[in-house]
Write an enzyme that holds these catalytic residues in place. Structure first.
Site, PDB file in Angstrom:
ATOM      1  N   ASP A 332       0.844  -1.181   0.000  1.00 58.35           N
ATOM      2  CA  ASP A 332       0.000   0.000   0.000  1.00 58.35           C
ATOM      3  C   ASP A 332       0.894   1.251   0.000  1.00 58.35           C
ATOM      4  OD1 ASP A 332      -2.768   1.067   0.440  1.00 58.35           O
ATOM      5  OD2 ASP A 332      -1.815   1.915   2.224  1.00 58.35           O
ATOM      6  N   GLU A 361       1.510   0.393  -4.935  1.00 62.78           N
ATOM      7  CA  GLU A 361       1.013   1.683  -5.419  1.00 62.78           C
ATOM      8  C   GLU A 361       2.160   2.680  -5.380  1.00 62.78           C
ATOM      9  OE1 GLU A 361      -3.460   2.302  -3.878  1.00 62.78           O
ATOM     10  OE2 GLU A 361      -2.001   2.169  -2.267  1.00 62.78           O
TER      11      GLU A 361
END
Ligand code: CA
Length: 641
Positions: A332, A361
């Site tokens: 993340d 990400e």
């Protein structure tokens, strides 16, 4: 004070390299080591239970200073199943905190548990392994799922609703007899199941298992502990460990590799996080005004560039790979984690588990870095982290419109996109990397609207069956692209997250089950059945055709091209290998469109609502693409071509 943590003097004196942090259990004694360089005194408190409110202290044991800012202690006897905390005197305060290296905890993650990890292994665990060893990253098909969403709707007919064990229940069906849960996932042919956070997070109260509570779980409390609310008994620390291992084993037996969503970039509450309590705010970045840095938008950012945070994250990922046989990690907001940490993770995990995959990400967002020459793991720095893949937001936005404007249209809903931009998507050439293995292609994930809801917002006048056709068009695109395909669970079921008023919810991180759950009863709708079958067929075809899964930029540039077509809504690609030629065409127009075919007879593999490895028919010279449809055709290559 906090900035001194990043100085060379501090790091040279207080970087501990050993692998014995936390509680190390043996049948005769348990040894503890805690890193707390700023503490004046440290002790261990042993408890009978894991309930933070229970007055059941057994003993308090003083720790003695050890190497590099660590403290150690030893407790005699077999302490398997005993709970503990650290009592640390630091500054003017005495704090009681959980062990950052806790292997499991009692309810809500407040007390760590001493545990004989071998006793938590399911039968046959020693033979458990990744069923997809040897697979390249571009061979993977990743399916993103929240544990609770899979089973919580009554129509799943899964017994262990919302639990780890519910993920691996087999033989479950809707009332009308259509497979649900794992049987459905398995039938899709996906290779990797990516689970939203399954480590211990803070937003769900584990002490109330019968209360309906939902959260995505991007709020880490104990990084090395499974989430208690997914276990059948969050009060006894060994249960969550055993049940998560059973889940991993069950998935492996179904031929599915397991990817864990890891959120090292921020914690639930910086001031309460055990590491920050023991060594005040060591784990977190500060901005130049002396406030907690908040690039994550979650109230704090992790200072991954500090040596003992770096070590902590590297240790944690290795632990999940070693102890729980996890086959992949999705990071993340990895744009907040430095490249040295990510490279050390990949190097150390791959030493023992070369098959493990990594992606995340890579948005560029970091701030508050106080060390010089620290690079963040962003798309723009993809070259610095070879082997690490990034979500391709470019393809997502090209297909469905800008993520920042939910009503905007992309290619799928009729927006005219330059053909070169579509070719770049199809070639896994996003501009920030040349390596197709670093490109994760997706058109929906847990964030933002589901694909179907986004189609509804962009094309409000479209009929249900037209929306299903648009959804299938998108699927055909990302599943035939070069790169690594990824989709949100239920995308193949036209999943929707409508509110009471019918308005789709874009950020459902704490929305109730009725919004988030997968409604298996929707499979009674013929459009849903056709779409699920279409995804299944596309995945089969992708697996059967190596020319959709190239790993080399030059090979792609030479062999993946587009051919001229005047209709701005139609794009036609040709893909070559030595043996085969493939034609892939997309028509995002609400009218049909004629295309001219390159010479020879073509075998049709994908057309309209059907996809798979069986030949659906043949074509020569010309083909009429139906409205909102895709086409894949193959031919043996003439050596003279
Ligand atoms: Ca929890």
């Amino acid at each position: 004070m906090y900035h001194s943590y990043s100085t060379d003097v501090f790091e040279q004196a207080y970087t501990y390299h050993g692998n014995d942090l936390g509680a190390v259990w043996t049948p005769h004694r348990t040894q503890f080591r805690l890193w707390a360089p700023t503490a004046k005194h440290a002790a261990i408190r042993l408890y009978q239970s894991g309930n933070p409110d229970a007055q059941d202290l057994i003993q308090q044991i003083d720790m003695v200073p050890g190497d590099n800012g660590t403290w150690t202690a030893s407790a005699e006897g077999d302490l398997n199943g005993i709970y503990y905390t650290y009592l640390v005197h630091v500054g003017k305060k005495t704090v009681e905190a959980c062990d950052p290296y806790a292997k499991t905890t009692g309810v809500n993650g407040r007390r760590a548990m001493i545990i004989n990890m071998a006793s938590t292994n399911p039968v046959g665990w020693e033979n458990d392994h990744d069923p997809n060893v040897g697979m390249k990253l571009t061979d993977a098909v990743i399916y993103e799922l929240h544990v609770r969403d899979l089973s919580i709707d009554p129509s799943s007919n899964i017994q262990q609703k919302g639990k780890f064990l519910g993920v691996v229940e087999t033989g479950t069906k809707t009332d009308s007899g259509i497979p649900t849960g794992l049987d459905h996932i398995k039938s899709m042919g996906i290779t990797h199941l990516h689970l939203l956070p399954i480590y211990d997070y803070g937003s769900v109260d584990e002490s109330q298992p019968s209360k309906a509570q939902f959260n995505w779980g991007y709020d880490p409390v104990n990084y090395n502990v499974p989430e208690g609310s997914y276990s059948s008994d969050p009060f006894h620390g060994e249960v969550r460990v055993n049940e998560m291992k059973q889940m991993v084993k069950g998935l492996h037996e179904a031929g599915i590799s397991v990817v864990m969503d890891v959120v090292y970039n921020h914690v639930y509450r910086a001031e309460e996080f055990c590491f920050n309590q023991i060594v005040p705010y060591y784990f977190s970045r500060f901005d130049k005004d002396g406030k907690l840095s908040d690039a994550s938008g979650c109230g704090n950012d992790t200072a991954s560039e500090r040596t003992m945070v770096h070590k902590y994250i590297v240790d944690s990922v290795n632990y999940w790979a070693d102890e729980y046989h996890i086959d992949g990690f999705r990071f993340d907001l990895v744009g907040l984690i430095d490249t040295d940490t990510i490279n050390d993770i990949m190097r150390t995990v791959h030493r023992k588990h070369p098959h493990v995959i990594f992606y995340g990400e890579g948005w560029d967002m970091a701030q508050g870095i106080t060390k010089p020459n620290v690079q963040m793991t962003t798309q723009g720095n993809a070259k610095l982290v070879p082997g690490f893949a990034f979500f391709n937001d470019g393809l997502r936005d090209t297909m469905r419109g800008s993520v920042f404007d939910p009503k905007a249209s992309g290619y799928l809903c009729g927006n005219i996109i330059p053909k070169k931009a579509l070719l770049n998507c199809f070639q896994a050439n996003p501009g920030w990397t040349a390596d197709p293995s670093q490109v994760v292609n997706y058109i929906s994930c847990h964030d933002n609207h589901t694909l179907f809801d986004r189609i509804t917002l962009s094309a409000p006048k479209a009929s249900h069956s037209q929306k299903a056709a648009i959804n299938r068009l998108g699927a055909a695109f990302f599943l035939t692209c070069q790169g690594v395909p990824f989709f949100q669970a239920g995308e193949e079921l036209l999943r929707s997250k409508p509110s009471h008023t019918g308005e789709p919810i874009g950020n459902s991180y704490k929305s109730p089950d009725r919004i988030n759950s997968i409604k298996w009863s929707e499979l009674d709708d013929v459009n849903v059945q056709e779409t699920a079958a279409f995804y299944r067929g596309l995945i089969q075809l992708r697996k059967a055709l190596p020319l959709l899964r190239m790993t080399d930029r030059r090979e792609i540039d030479q062999n993946v091209t587009t051919i001229t077509c005047d209709n701005p809504h139609v794009i036609v690609f040709v893909v070559y290998s030595k043996e085969q030629r493939l034609l892939v065409a997309f028509n995002a127009d609400i009218n049909s469109a004629s295309i001219k075919l390159p010479s020879g007879r073509w075998d049709i593999m994908v057309s309209e609502k059907k996809a798979g490895t069986e030949i659906l028919g043949h074509a020569e010279n010309q083909w009429k693409l139906n409205p909102l449809s895709s086409l894949v055709m193959v031919q043996k290559r003439n050596p003279a071509d």
